[in-house]
Design an enzyme around this catalytic site. Structure first.
Site, PDB file in Angstrom:
ATOM      1  N   ARG A  63     100.362  40.042 -15.939  1.00  0.00           N
ATOM      2  CA  ARG A  63      98.998  40.352 -16.350  1.00  0.00           C
ATOM      3  C   ARG A  63      98.760  39.683 -17.695  1.00  0.00           C
ATOM      4  NH1 ARG A  63      97.704  41.476 -11.874  1.00  0.00           N
ATOM      5  NH2 ARG A  63      96.936  43.474 -11.064  1.00  0.00           N
ATOM      6  N   GLU A 116      89.654  37.876 -18.430  1.00  0.00           N
ATOM      7  CA  GLU A 116      89.273  37.073 -17.268  1.00  0.00           C
ATOM      8  C   GLU A 116      87.877  37.474 -16.788  1.00  0.00           C
ATOM      9  OE1 GLU A 116      92.328  37.496 -14.315  1.00  0.00           O
ATOM     10  OE2 GLU A 116      93.883  36.657 -15.612  1.00  0.00           O
ATOM     11  N   HIS A 152      94.284  32.567 -12.143  1.00  0.00           N
ATOM     12  CA  HIS A 152      94.770  33.790 -11.494  1.00  0.00           C
ATOM     13  C   HIS A 152      94.809  33.613  -9.976  1.00  0.00           C
ATOM     14  CE1 HIS A 152      95.130  38.417 -12.187  1.00  0.00           C
ATOM     15  NE2 HIS A 152      95.922  38.011 -11.220  1.00  0.00           N
TER      16      HIS A 152
END
Length: 336
Positions: free
Chosen positions: A249, A278, A296
């Site tokens: 993460r 993000e 991601h």
């Protein structure tokens, strides 16, 4: 973990809180369940949608949520839809789900389990190879027409023999370790407890792991203990020849300190698939040839999406049938 009891087909109502990316995924859900789809609904914002769903004659018993915390599953969310008894997360990480509150209310939680583990491990190794061998930088060098003008491209670095410290030796971390060992790397790790089944050297804290590593791969879950687990002191311990790879993460790494370390040459490079805020990444990294970034996407392959569809359907069918969930997540249970 057992669902409370079997549910008749008429009550198989599912909240879908996932942006549309895979038509076959949504179609498979609609074949088996009555789906209330927020992103296809004209009822917005989210509180209005949840309120309408909760007030329906047959309110939803399950919800499907996406990772990265687009919609936090907290007390307010559960208050809005009190009929919910199951939350299915489409990721391994559940840091945006209040597991204690779910348990208190009798709401069972499932995640993606090991569906994505192999793909994320592949991606992590790919990022490391790219950073060390300067693959993306060399590709830009050729594409910009610089090869015939400037001649040779700067040398990359060898993969074999690198000391790689993995933070989090769960499903994903273990698969990363196996791949890197096959490439001739020396693997060591940090996790909450040592793993008796692996031959790798164990470190009780990340600072000491960094001191003995050339590369740090972040593969742990995000929680209070692991937020900014890679900070200034760890980056200093890793040193000027060190590389950070993050497929966990974004907030596992102190992003501001990472940017400063890269700008000041206190570490050699980074491969990043996740970021603190993000969507998006720090603009300071865009001009750095020693940084490789992806949006991601480590989990996303055609094969993993197919596997995820089957996995989600199987978990929901288990819940509505009163059977154990395939991949239950309990409060304080290790993830990743």
């Amino acid at each position: 973990m057992m669902a409370s009891r079997g549910e008749p087909p008429a009550t198989k109502v599912v909240l879908l809180l996932v942006p549309h990316k895979d038509a076959s995924f949504h179609a498979a859900l609609r074949e088996r369940f009555r789906v209330l789809d927020f992103f296809a609904s004209e009822c917005s914002p989210l509180p209005a949608f949840l309120g309408a769903a909760a007030a329906a004659p047959e309110p939803p018993r399950a919800a499907i949520v996406v990772g990265a915390g687009l919609i936090p599953v907290d007390a307010a969310f559960l208050d809005a839809v009190p009929s919910l008894r199951c939350v299915m997360c489409l990721a391994a990480g559940v840091d945006f789900i209040d597991l204690d509150e779910c348990a208190r209310r009798g709401v069972v939680v499932a995640n993606s389990g090991s569906v994505f583990s192999a793909d994320v491990a592949d991606h992590a190794v790919g990022l490391l190879i790219d950073v060390l061998r300067r693959v993306s930088a060399a590709e830009r060098f050729v594409r910009r027409g610089l090869w015939p003008v400037q001649g040779g491209h700067p040398l990359g670095s060898k993969i074999g023999g690198r000391r790689v410290g993995i933070i989090g030796l769960g499903n994903i971390g273990s698969q990363i370790a196996k791949r890197l060992q096959a490439l001739g790397c020396i693997v060591c790790y940090n996790s909450r407890t040592p793993k008796d089944s692996v031959p790798y050297r164990y470190f009780t804290n990340v600072h000491d792991l960094a001191v003995e590593s050339d590369v740090l791969v972040v593969a742990c879950a995000l929680n209070k203990a692991t937020r900014h687990i890679v900070g200034k002191d760890v980056l200093e311990a890793l040193g000027k020849d060190g590389v950070v790879v993050n497929i966990g993460r974004g907030a596992n790494v102190d992003q501001a300190e990472l940017v400063r370390a890269l700008k000041e040459g206190r570490i050699a490079g980074a491969g990043l698939d996740v970021f603190e805020n993000e969507p998006g990444a720090p603009g300071e990294l865009f001009c750095m040839d020693n940084v490789v970034m992806t949006p991601h996407v480590a989990v996303f392959t055609a094969e993993s999406m197919s596997d995820l569809r089957d996995h989600v359907v199987a978990n929901l069918e288990a819940f509505f049938s009163g059977q154990p969930l395939l991949t239950p997540v309990l409060p304080h249970s290790p993830v990743n």
